[in-house]
Design a protein around this motif. Structure first.
Motif, PDB file in Angstrom:
ATOM      1  N   ARG A 280      55.887  35.282 -23.815  1.00  0.00           N
ATOM      2  CA  ARG A 280      56.482  36.148 -24.835  1.00  0.00           C
ATOM      3  C   ARG A 280      55.538  37.293 -25.200  1.00  0.00           C
ATOM      4  N   SER A 281      54.234  36.983 -25.322  1.00  0.00           N
ATOM      5  CA  SER A 281      53.271  38.027 -25.662  1.00  0.00           C
ATOM      6  C   SER A 281      53.181  39.075 -24.565  1.00  0.00           C
ATOM      7  N   LEU A 282      53.243  38.625 -23.317  1.00  0.00           N
ATOM      8  CA  LEU A 282      53.184  39.571 -22.201  1.00  0.00           C
ATOM      9  C   LEU A 282      54.406  40.478 -22.174  1.00  0.00           C
ATOM     10  N   ARG A 283      55.561  39.933 -22.504  1.00  0.00           N
ATOM     11  CA  ARG A 283      56.755  40.776 -22.552  1.00  0.00           C
ATOM     12  C   ARG A 283      56.594  41.880 -23.604  1.00  0.00           C
ATOM     13  N   THR A 284      56.059  41.478 -24.770  1.00  0.00           N
ATOM     14  CA  THR A 284      55.835  42.456 -25.837  1.00  0.00           C
ATOM     15  C   THR A 284      54.794  43.484 -25.420  1.00  0.00           C
ATOM     16  N   LEU A 285      53.723  43.017 -24.776  1.00  0.00           N
ATOM     17  CA  LEU A 285      52.639  43.900 -24.358  1.00  0.00           C
ATOM     18  C   LEU A 285      53.097  44.893 -23.308  1.00  0.00           C
ATOM     19  N   ILE A 286      53.919  44.430 -22.369  1.00  0.00           N
ATOM     20  CA  ILE A 286      54.418  45.313 -21.314  1.00  0.00           C
ATOM     21  C   ILE A 286      55.309  46.411 -21.903  1.00  0.00           C
ATOM     22  N   LYS A 287      56.073  46.060 -22.914  1.00  0.00           N
ATOM     23  CA  LYS A 287      56.943  47.056 -23.550  1.00  0.00           C
ATOM     24  C   LYS A 287      56.146  48.080 -24.359  1.00  0.00           C
ATOM     25  N   SER A 288      55.084  47.589 -25.055  1.00  0.00           N
ATOM     26  CA  SER A 288      54.337  48.474 -25.945  1.00  0.00           C
ATOM     27  C   SER A 288      53.254  49.273 -25.227  1.00  0.00           C
ATOM     28  N   ALA A 289      52.700  48.713 -24.155  1.00  0.00           N
ATOM     29  CA  ALA A 289      51.603  49.394 -23.454  1.00  0.00           C
ATOM     30  C   ALA A 289      51.770  49.231 -21.948  1.00  0.00           C
ATOM     31  N   PRO A 290      52.827  49.800 -21.361  1.00  0.00           N
ATOM     32  CA  PRO A 290      53.107  49.596 -19.926  1.00  0.00           C
ATOM     33  C   PRO A 290      52.035  50.161 -19.009  1.00  0.00           C
ATOM     34  N   TRP A 291      51.252  51.135 -19.499  1.00  0.00           N
ATOM     35  CA  TRP A 291      50.225  51.735 -18.634  1.00  0.00           C
ATOM     36  C   TRP A 291      49.128  50.740 -18.248  1.00  0.00           C
ATOM     37  N   ILE A 292      48.966  49.681 -19.052  1.00  0.00           N
ATOM     38  CA  ILE A 292      47.956  48.659 -18.754  1.00  0.00           C
ATOM     39  C   ILE A 292      48.291  47.964 -17.440  1.00  0.00           C
ATOM     40  N   PHE A 293      49.555  47.911 -17.103  1.00  0.00           N
ATOM     41  CA  PHE A 293      50.008  47.182 -15.920  1.00  0.00           C
ATOM     42  C   PHE A 293      50.412  48.141 -14.802  1.00  0.00           C
ATOM     43  N   SER A 294      49.729  49.284 -14.771  1.00  0.00           N
ATOM     44  CA  SER A 294      50.063  50.297 -13.763  1.00  0.00           C
ATOM     45  C   SER A 294      49.884  49.760 -12.346  1.00  0.00           C
ATOM     46  N   GLU A 295      48.878  48.910 -12.155  1.00  0.00           N
ATOM     47  CA  GLU A 295      48.641  48.348 -10.819  1.00  0.00           C
ATOM     48  C   GLU A 295      49.816  47.478 -10.384  1.00  0.00           C
ATOM     49  N   LEU A 296      50.370  46.710 -11.326  1.00  0.00           N
ATOM     50  CA  LEU A 296      51.526  45.876 -11.006  1.00  0.00           C
ATOM     51  C   LEU A 296      52.766  46.727 -10.777  1.00  0.00           C
ATOM     52  N   LEU A 297      52.911  47.795 -11.590  1.00  0.00           N
ATOM     53  CA  LEU A 297      54.065  48.673 -11.426  1.00  0.00           C
ATOM     54  C   LEU A 297      54.075  49.315 -10.035  1.00  0.00           C
ATOM     55  N   GLY A 298      52.877  49.608  -9.515  1.00  0.00           N
ATOM     56  CA  GLY A 298      52.789  50.227  -8.204  1.00  0.00           C
ATOM     57  C   GLY A 298      52.909  49.246  -7.060  1.00  0.00           C
ATOM     58  N   SER A 299      52.932  47.947  -7.358  1.00  0.00           N
ATOM     59  CA  SER A 299      52.984  46.933  -6.299  1.00  0.00           C
ATOM     60  C   SER A 299      54.404  46.553  -5.915  1.00  0.00           C
ATOM     61  N   GLY A 300      55.367  47.055  -6.653  1.00  0.00           N
ATOM     62  CA  GLY A 300      56.753  46.745  -6.337  1.00  0.00           C
ATOM     63  C   GLY A 300      57.306  45.538  -7.056  1.00  0.00           C
ATOM     64  N   ILE A 301      56.531  44.900  -7.965  1.00  0.00           N
ATOM     65  CA  ILE A 301      57.030  43.765  -8.727  1.00  0.00           C
ATOM     66  C   ILE A 301      58.044  44.268  -9.753  1.00  0.00           C
ATOM     67  N   PRO A 302      59.229  43.690  -9.831  1.00  0.00           N
ATOM     68  CA  PRO A 302      60.220  44.136 -10.817  1.00  0.00           C
ATOM     69  C   PRO A 302      59.680  44.049 -12.239  1.00  0.00           C
ATOM     70  N   TYR A 303      60.102  44.961 -13.067  1.00  0.00           N
ATOM     71  CA  TYR A 303      59.615  45.066 -14.448  1.00  0.00           C
ATOM     72  C   TYR A 303      59.798  43.750 -15.207  1.00  0.00           C
ATOM     73  N   ASP A 304      60.992  43.127 -15.068  1.00  0.00           N
ATOM     74  CA  ASP A 304      61.265  41.914 -15.829  1.00  0.00           C
ATOM     75  C   ASP A 304      60.584  40.684 -15.242  1.00  0.00           C
TER      76      ASP A 304
END
Length: 554
Positions: A280-304
């Motif tokens: 639950r905390s990670l879901r909140t964190l991804i919504k509030s600060a998505p730039w922290i997970f830029s490496e994951l966003l670039g890897s092709g992993i779906p947002y959800d």
């Protein structure tokens, strides 16, 4: 039956535990490489939901059976010892069946409302029957351990480990093989064709369930061995006790098993707390600060899928390595329990103090260098074990460093808990773990949403939780089990110094070798040289003396 001493019994269990851990590594490492962070998220979610129910059903049983059998044997009551086994099998067999049904019926609501990960439902259902098998096999193991015979536990654990390796990996691989090579067939078989997803994406929940079902089959393999072994010993059975005496035994078993099971529930609440709060905390964190997970966003992993991927990486890699050492050092407490229970029953506080001191010291000797080594060699160890999963490693490496520091506190607490249970104070571990779980929950809520921490915050809360539990358990051990706290503190400072030398040596050797050779070789050499440094330093610092060896061997 020839009784085994503490050190001999510990050796039997530790050797079997090492074999099981090697087999477990051969299972978990290829499994993580096959499933990746996403698949391990489903696998770990099933375990997080399953373990509290399993703990209630199983963990208190061997303690209760071992304590009752040991006390009966100490008084020369072979008839009562056999009656304990019969009564425990009937009583806890019902408990195991109820636990299995609860997990099956509650699989969907638990996954939906607890973890928020309904894709883990097949894995939860697949693991449910192992509660019944675990209950029954735990009774057999506890009765044998109560007679200070550790071989049945050791052999059954190795059988379970081998069966898990064969069945778990084979079923998981088979599921993925069909999905990759006959995708249309797989989609039809699973009913996923109507969802418009690829067979590769649809396969991960079912592949995770297949691996989990292999674990269920392994638990029944261990049970089969114990049943066949028990039938070979029919000649040793005695006349049945009266219904009144059987009722007394049932009450004794429940009086010990219930506090131990509740304590095990609280212990496993830490993993459940991670499952609920981290996701639950990670879901909140991804919504509030998505730039922290830029490496994951670039890897092709779906947002959800990101929370599940991060959670699966944390539990599938870092927590797997973290659990290796406690699972081995726990055998010190298990092997010591019958002797401590007999000492308590006879009122021999001096002997009880020797048991408590020996178990805790042995746990510290093994866990301090191992935990510090995991902390300083976190990345090399993860790269050695999970070299094909660099993205998952980057997510959890800092968390593993913190978990390494927590290893000694977990191991020492476990040994102390075993003594307290043998000393007829099974309520104390429950109370301590309840407070520890509250610390863990508060820490997760506060630290996990911090942008620079994430799952590392969950590891920090685990460390704080077990620091409290360790300190308080040693205090209670001093109060109720004649534990020499001052002597242990003095010795443990020496152990810590030697452990720091070991970790420092391993770190510098690895830093030097990593620039010139293979990562696997450099990690192995670093660990080996660290162990040599630790052995030499403990010898010259006087930790291993004649008196220490006498206490352990006695």
């Amino acid at each position: 039956m020839k009784k085994q001493g503490f050190l001999y019994g510990s050796a039997v269990l530790i050797i079997s535990a090492l074999i099981v851990k090697v087999i477990g590594a051969l299972f978990r490492i290829p499994l993580a490489n096959m499933l990746g962070g996403t698949g391990m998220g489903y696998f770990s979610a099933a375990y997080g939901i399953f373990m509290p129910v399993y703990a209630i059903s199983v963990t208190g049983l061997p303690v209760a059976a071992a304590r009752a059998v040991s006390a009966a044997a100490a008084k020369g009551r072979a008839d009562k010892a056999e009656a304990v086994k019969r009564t425990a099998l009937s009583l806890f067999g019902v408990v195991g069946l109820m636990g299995t049904l609860i997990i099956i019926l509650g699989a969907y609501p638990l996954c939906r409302f607890v973890s928020g990960n309904i894709s883990a439902v097949p894995a939860v259902i697949a693991i449910a029957p192992s509660v019944l098998a675990g209950c029954l096999v735990s009774v057999y193991r506890g009765c044998a351990e109560g007679m200070r015979d550790m071989y049945p536990t050791a052999v059954s654990q190795v059988i379970e480990g081998a069966a898990k390796l064969v069945f778990g990996l084979s079923l998981c691989y088979g599921c993925l093989y069909i999905a990759n090579n006959a995708p249309l067939l797989f989609l039809r078989l699973t009913g996923c064709e109507r969802f418009g997803i690829s067979a590769k994406d649809a396969a991960l929940p079912y592949a995770s369930a297949a691996a989990v079902f292999g674990i269920t089959l392994s638990s029944f393999a261990g049970l089969l061995y114990m049943i066949l072994r028990d039938r070979r010993e029919k000649s040793r059975r005695t006349d049945r006790l009266s219904p009144k005496e059987t009722a007394v035994i049932r009450k004794e078993l429940l009086r010990t098993a219930i506090p131990a099971a509740v304590g095990a529930l609280v212990i496993n609440l830490t993993s459940l707390i991670d499952l609920v709060t981290v996701m639950r905390s990670l879901r909140t964190l991804i919504k509030s600060a998505p730039w922290i997970f830029s490496e994951l966003l670039g890897s092709g992993i779906p947002y959800d899928e990101m929370p599940n991927f991060i959670y699966g990486s944390f539990t599938g890699l870092a927590v797997t390595v973290f659990n290796l050492v406690p699972s081995v050092t726990n055998m010190f407490g298990k092997s010591m329990l019958p002797a401590a229970a007999a000492a308590k029953a006879s009122g021999d506080m001096k002997r009880l103090g020797e048991c408590s001191g020996g178990a805790v010291l042995a746990a510290a000797l093994a866990s301090v260098p191992a935990g510090l080594g995991i902390a300083v060699l976190a990345e090399p160890v993860l790269m050695t074990l999970f070299g094909g999963r660099e993205l998952e490693i980057s997510v959890c490496v800092n968390a593993m460093r913190v978990l390494g520091a927590a290893v000694p506190f977990v191991c020492i607490s476990s040994a102390a808990f075993a003594v307290l249970q043998a000393a007829d104070r099974a309520d104390i571990p429950v109370k301590l773990m309840a407070v520890g779980a509250a610390i863990k929950l508060a820490g997760n809520i506060i630290l996990t949403p911090v942008p620079k921490l994430g799952v590392t915050g969950a590891a920090i809360s685990t460390l704080l939780c077990y620091i409290f539990i360790c300190v308080m358990s040693l205090y209670m051990l001093k109060k109720y089990a004649a534990f020499g706290a001052k002597e242990f503190l003095h010795t443990n400072l020496k152990i810590l110094s030697c452990g720091l030398l070991c970790a420092a040596g391993a770190f510098f050797v690895n830093s030097f070798l990593s620039d010139y050779g293979n990562a696997v070789i450099s990690t192995a050499v670093s660990c080996l040289l660290g162990a040599v440094i630790y052995i030499i330093s403990t010898y010259f610092s006087g930790i291993i003396t004649k008196s220490t060896l006498k206490m352990l061997i006695s």
